[in-house]
Design an enzyme around this catalytic site. Structure first.
Site, PDB file in Angstrom:
ATOM      1  N   MET A  58       0.868  -1.100   0.105  1.00  0.00           N
ATOM      2  CA  MET A  58       0.138   0.081   0.038  1.00  0.00           C
ATOM      3  C   MET A  58       0.791   1.249   0.240  1.00  0.00           C
ATOM      4  O   MET A  58       0.302   2.210  -0.171  1.00  0.00           O
ATOM      5  CB  MET A  58      -0.956   0.140   1.122  1.00  0.00           C
ATOM      6  CG  MET A  58      -0.410  -0.123   2.519  1.00  0.00           C
ATOM      7  SD  MET A  58       0.215   1.474   3.220  1.00  0.00           S
ATOM      8  CE  MET A  58      -1.362   2.271   3.502  1.00  0.00           C
ATOM      9  N   TYR A  59       2.062   1.088   0.305  1.00  0.00           N
ATOM     10  CA  TYR A  59       2.894   2.402   0.030  1.00  0.00           C
ATOM     11  C   TYR A  59       3.012   3.040  -1.210  1.00  0.00           C
ATOM     12  O   TYR A  59       3.301   2.403  -2.075  1.00  0.00           O
ATOM     13  CB  TYR A  59       4.290   2.107   0.665  1.00  0.00           C
ATOM     14  CG  TYR A  59       4.443   1.710   2.080  1.00  0.00           C
ATOM     15  CD1 TYR A  59       3.661   1.986   3.121  1.00  0.00           C
ATOM     16  CD2 TYR A  59       5.621   0.951   2.548  1.00  0.00           C
ATOM     17  CE1 TYR A  59       3.682   1.244   4.389  1.00  0.00           C
ATOM     18  CE2 TYR A  59       5.834   0.733   4.044  1.00  0.00           C
ATOM     19  CZ  TYR A  59       4.742   0.760   4.703  1.00  0.00           C
ATOM     20  OH  TYR A  59       5.191   0.420   6.049  1.00  0.00           O
ATOM     21  N   SER A  60       2.718   4.259  -1.317  1.00  0.00           N
ATOM     22  CA  SER A  60       2.403   4.999  -2.851  1.00  0.00           C
ATOM     23  C   SER A  60       1.718   4.006  -3.620  1.00  0.00           C
ATOM     24  O   SER A  60       2.054   4.063  -4.970  1.00  0.00           O
ATOM     25  CB  SER A  60       3.891   4.993  -3.319  1.00  0.00           C
ATOM     26  OG  SER A  60       4.600   6.021  -2.631  1.00  0.00           O
ATOM     27  N   ASN A  61       0.785   3.081  -3.162  1.00  0.00           N
ATOM     28  CA  ASN A  61      -0.359   2.372  -3.948  1.00  0.00           C
ATOM     29  C   ASN A  61       0.828   1.805  -4.870  1.00  0.00           C
ATOM     30  O   ASN A  61       0.198   1.522  -5.845  1.00  0.00           O
ATOM     31  CB  ASN A  61      -1.066   3.336  -4.805  1.00  0.00           C
ATOM     32  CG  ASN A  61      -1.804   4.163  -3.663  1.00  0.00           C
ATOM     33  OD1 ASN A  61      -2.475   3.775  -2.746  1.00  0.00           O
ATOM     34  ND2 ASN A  61      -2.044   5.512  -4.222  1.00  0.00           N
TER      35      ASN A  61
END
Length: 334
Positions: A58-61
């Site tokens: 989920m980091y930076s999608n």
């Protein structure tokens, strides 16, 4: 750099882990660095002897995984680094796009492998506890990833100790691969994990790899009661506002700054030296947007604190409400 076994495993990791949430898509958060800027940090990490890198889908999608995977592949052989990622939070809207169901875990792992550009993930972690999915379903799905060769070890993050204990017990009862690492919220001004989670991890042979060991920059000494600090992250981090900046936190910071002035060591280095001295802690996860901060973190591994130093730093602590994961209300557990 020093190295240590990750819990009761044969896997050796550096005593500093580079957290890669800071690298990815600059549009995701104001303080996120793109690939070109991140490259300098990865070079510095390898130069310092870091072999442990942590990201999440989920980091930076997903872009953090893409950047992390590309830079690692560019700079090192696959056997020379330990790559960790996480699953839980939804990457898109709609049913089955988040949580810890078998459907989502298997799909998310394949997506992470594709973004990272690798054949396997060394440490695959559940990012949070999923109260809507039976833990047996989650554990069986994770076990199947290990047996398929897509994952080497399993980890968990940010949950109550009773939940983690339940998961460890269920895995043992069913012959599934167990969690070997706990990535929890722990630092000098948030020590609630000492009550149950860290003793549980020590007893079960689980390595502790805390996130936010510098309290999202609070323990760097640049925050004051009147000013949040000079960085882009400090000015825009609502999560830090919710978890820190209470008067008890500044009392601990005052003690840290006093010791820093006496010893001549940076406050952040002392805060890391403290957490590295805690039994059970293997590798705190450092997020870096300035290379000098990463270098300072690595230097902290060589610092030694006396028993008197540790007592001074710990004495001002005041209990905190739970921060870093949701605690179910008793009525929700019925």
């Amino acid at each position: 750099m020093q190295y240590q076994k990750l819990g009761n495993t044969g896997l050796e990791v550096s005593r500093i882990c580079l957290g890669c949430m800071s690298y990815g898509d600059p549009d995701w958060r104001p303080w996120t660095l793109g690939e070109a800027e991140a490259r300098t940090h990865f070079h510095a990490a390898f130069d310092a002897g870091i072999n442990f890198f942590d990201t999440a889908d989920m980091y930076s999608n997903g872009v953090s995984e893409e950047v992390t995977g590309k830079l690692l592949r560019d700079m090192a052989a696959r056997d020379d680094y330990v790559l960790a990622s996480k699953v839980f939070f939804p990457m898109a809207g709609g049913p089955n796009r988040g949580g810890l169901s078998r459907k989502h875990i298997l799909a998310a792992c394949d997506d992470s492998l594709r973004r990272l550009g690798v054949d396997y993930i060394d440490l695959y972690q559940i990012h949070r506890w999923d109260p809507s999915t039976p833990i047996e379903e989650t554990l069986e799905a994770l076990d199947s990833l290990v047996r398929a060769g897509k994952v080497r070890y399993l980890g968990a993050s940010s949950m109550a100790a009773w939940q983690f204990s339940s998961a460890l017990h269920a895995a043992g009862e069913n012959g599934w691969h167990r969690f070997v690492a706990m990535q929890n919220h722990y630092n000098l001004i948030y020590r609630e994990e000492e009550r149950e989670m860290i003793p549980l991890c020590i007893d079960e042979g689980v390595g502790v790899i805390p996130w936010s060991p510098l309290a999202r920059g609070f323990l760097c000494g640049t925050r004051t009661r009147e000013d949040k600090g000079p960085t882009r992250r400090a000015a825009s981090d609502s999560m830090a506002d919710d978890m820190y900046f209470g008067e008890p936190d500044f009392v601990v910071l005052d003690a840290l700054l006093e010791l820093s002035a006496e010893r001549g060591d940076a406050p952040a280095a002392l805060a890391l030296a403290w957490i590295l001295s805690v039994p059970g802690v293997v590798s705190p996860i450092i997020g870096s947007t300035k290379v000098e901060h990463l270098e300072e973190a690595c230097a902290a591994t060589a610092l030694k604190l006396s028993a008197a130093d540790i007592e001074r730093l710990e004495a001002p602590y005041a209990p905190h409400p739970i921060h870093g994961h949701e605690q179910p209300a008793p009525r929700d557990m019925a």
